[in-house]
Every structure is written in structure tokens, then in C-alpha cells.
Design an enzyme around this catalytic site. Sequence first.
Site, PDB file in Angstrom:
ATOM      1  N   GLU A 107       0.840  -1.205   0.000  1.00 30.95           N
ATOM      2  CA  GLU A 107       0.000   0.000   0.000  1.00 30.95           C
ATOM      3  C   GLU A 107       0.869   1.248   0.000  1.00 30.95           C
ATOM      4  OE1 GLU A 107      -3.201  -0.235   2.920  1.00 30.95           O
ATOM      5  OE2 GLU A 107      -3.162   1.940   3.212  1.00 30.95           O
ATOM      6  N   ASP A 109       0.214   5.325   0.598  1.00 30.52           N
ATOM      7  CA  ASP A 109      -0.857   6.194   1.120  1.00 30.52           C
ATOM      8  C   ASP A 109      -0.555   7.672   1.109  1.00 30.52           C
ATOM      9  OD1 ASP A 109      -2.427   4.100   2.062  1.00 30.52           O
ATOM     10  OD2 ASP A 109      -1.470   4.084   4.027  1.00 30.52           O
ATOM     11  N   GLU A 111      -2.930  10.513   3.028  1.00 26.79           N
ATOM     12  CA  GLU A 111      -4.170  10.762   3.779  1.00 26.79           C
ATOM     13  C   GLU A 111      -4.164  12.224   4.190  1.00 26.79           C
ATOM     14  OE1 GLU A 111      -5.713   6.749   5.941  1.00 26.79           O
ATOM     15  OE2 GLU A 111      -4.194   7.878   7.012  1.00 26.79           O
ATOM     16  N   HIS A 124      -0.666  12.976   5.668  1.00 28.76           N
ATOM     17  CA  HIS A 124      -0.106  11.804   6.344  1.00 28.76           C
ATOM     18  C   HIS A 124       0.264  10.801   5.248  1.00 28.76           C
ATOM     19  CE1 HIS A 124      -0.253   8.651   9.581  1.00 28.76           C
ATOM     20  NE2 HIS A 124      -0.585   7.881   8.561  1.00 28.76           N
ATOM     21  N   GLU A 136       5.313   5.997   8.759  1.00 29.79           N
ATOM     22  CA  GLU A 136       4.592   7.255   8.612  1.00 29.79           C
ATOM     23  C   GLU A 136       5.539   8.448   8.493  1.00 29.79           C
ATOM     24  OE1 GLU A 136       4.237   5.116  11.153  1.00 29.79           O
ATOM     25  OE2 GLU A 136       2.173   4.368  11.056  1.00 29.79           O
TER      26      GLU A 136
END
Length: 294
Positions: A107, A109, A111, A124, A136
Site C-alpha cells: 500500500e 498512502d 491521507e 499523512h 509514517e
Amino acid sequence: MASPSLSTSTSCSSLVLFSIWACSLMVASAANFNQEFDITWGDGRAKILKDGELLTLSLDKLSGSGFQSRNEYLFGKIDMQIKLVPGNSAGTVTAYYLRSEGSLWDEIDFEFLGNLSGNPYIVHTNIFSQGKGNREQQFYLWFDPTADFHTYTVLWNSQRIILSVDGTPLREFKNMESIGVPYPKNQPMRLQSSLWNADDWATRGGLVKTDWTHAPFTASYRNFNADACIRSSGASSCSSSSSSNDAWLSEELDSTSQERLNWVQKNYMIYNYCTDTNRFPQGLPPECTATNSS
Ligand SMILES: *[C@@H]1O[C@H](CO)[C@@H](O)[C@H](O)[C@H]1NC(C)=O
């Protein structure tokens, strides 16, 4: 040719050769949402508008909404213009990500964590390989992402993942399989996006709740473009908006982009797992301490 009465859609077929060429290039550069995406949830809250040029997601007290790509990609350079929920968006999260299936999924990401009017969104980011994330990094932006559309890009090739905004890289994750860090490269991923309520954690760590008197909350999407390898029934075929442009397959940061990445990380990065020594008492993850990591 200069006839002002020609509408843009009919002018494509009625102009001279030069214009036909220019016209087909324009068509190729912004794919149609009706052809590329399925609305996956939200009971009418996600809408494809303007003959497929625009997509909106909305969130109210009962539900959020989401969509995903029909295609599965195995590497690509994927652009989307997004205009985030304006005004008081505290408690809302707009997720925009690539994800494969199964329990050992990969994945990538973005966000976007909303905020009270006039307060900054947080971008994020995270990267999962084989079901494991914990990577992160968070950023503020250098502009108001609700005032207009901005281009969010995921470059994913066999050597690196680069997340960019309006062409400025925020983050690079290199393939470091040579030192034992799993890298997403075998599992095709779909592009997905959703808008939902996350007021238990999103804004100031959950202190600021969603104000439902401002609902429905809406995020908008346009100008999707994927120069990508599309996976279907086990085979992969790669396409580009212009057939000669497959540079993304081996794209890396040039010195100008590297400087801009450094600028973002120095001035706008607000969290980096690679410097969070409290979180990793046994030692930072290997990709954080490798000499060529960023
Ligand atoms: C919201 O604004 C506050 C105050 O400026 C800030 O501390 C926080 O990082 C902002 N973003 C989010 C998503 O909480």
C-alpha cells in the site's frame, strides 16, 4: 476554423489536421472517470459529474463514500488533481492510496487530515510492503489545499516510490531489498479514495471533533492520468499518455528535485518515523539507517 459557434466537443472532428492532433492529445491527458473508476460505497454520496470529468465524494453524519480504479496497476506514475474539503473540515479524512489485496498487502498512502477553518491540513503518508507499514511521515503544505485543485502524484517503479505535490517531491522510498527491506513490486494495486469521519484521531490527535452542522463535506477530483502498467488476467501491459514517454519506468530524483525534497523535509515535515527513536527502542528500521536512504 475560428467560428465561435463550434462547441469544444464537435470542433475536434471538424478542424484541420493540426487541430485534430492537438485535440486527441488533450483527450488522452485526462481520462474519463466513468471509464476508469467504480464507486464502491456511500449510497449516492459519491458522484461522477460533467460527463466523467469530475468526481466528488461527500460525507455526512450517516456515511462517507469512496471509489476505486477498475484497473490494477503494477508500477505507474499516477496523477490526480484533488480539491480537499474546504472550511471546517476537522475530523474528516480524505484518503487517496494504492493498495493490493490479501493479508500481506502492499500500500502507498496519502491521507489528508482536515482541520478547523484557517488551520493547516496534515498530509499523512505511509508505505506498506507485505502487510507491514509503520513508515509514517507527515507534512504541512505550503498552500491552502482547499482553495483550488492541486496535483498529487504517486511515482512507483521497480527502484523507488516518490510522492509529490504539484511536482514537488515530499517523500522518496527506495527499493532497499539489498539490505532486506521488502519492496512492493509483485502485487498489483488499485487506486482507491474515500472520505470518512475519523474524529477519534484525525485532528489534533482527536481533540477536535467533526462539526456536523457543516455537513455534507465534499472533496473533488479531476484530471486523473495514469502512465502505468495495467495488470489483467496475469499479464501486464504498459501505457503512457504519449507513447514515447515511458521515462517514469526509470525515473529518479534529479538534483533540482532532490533540493526541493530537502526543502520540504526541512520546512514542512512534522513527523518522521525514521527519527522517532522512542517508538523503536530496539533500533530504527533498517531503511532509516542505510547510508543512501532519505
Ligand atoms: C490543526 O491545527 C492545529 C493548530 O494549528 C495544528 O496543531 C494541527 O497540526 C493541525 N492539523 C491537524 C490535522 O490536526
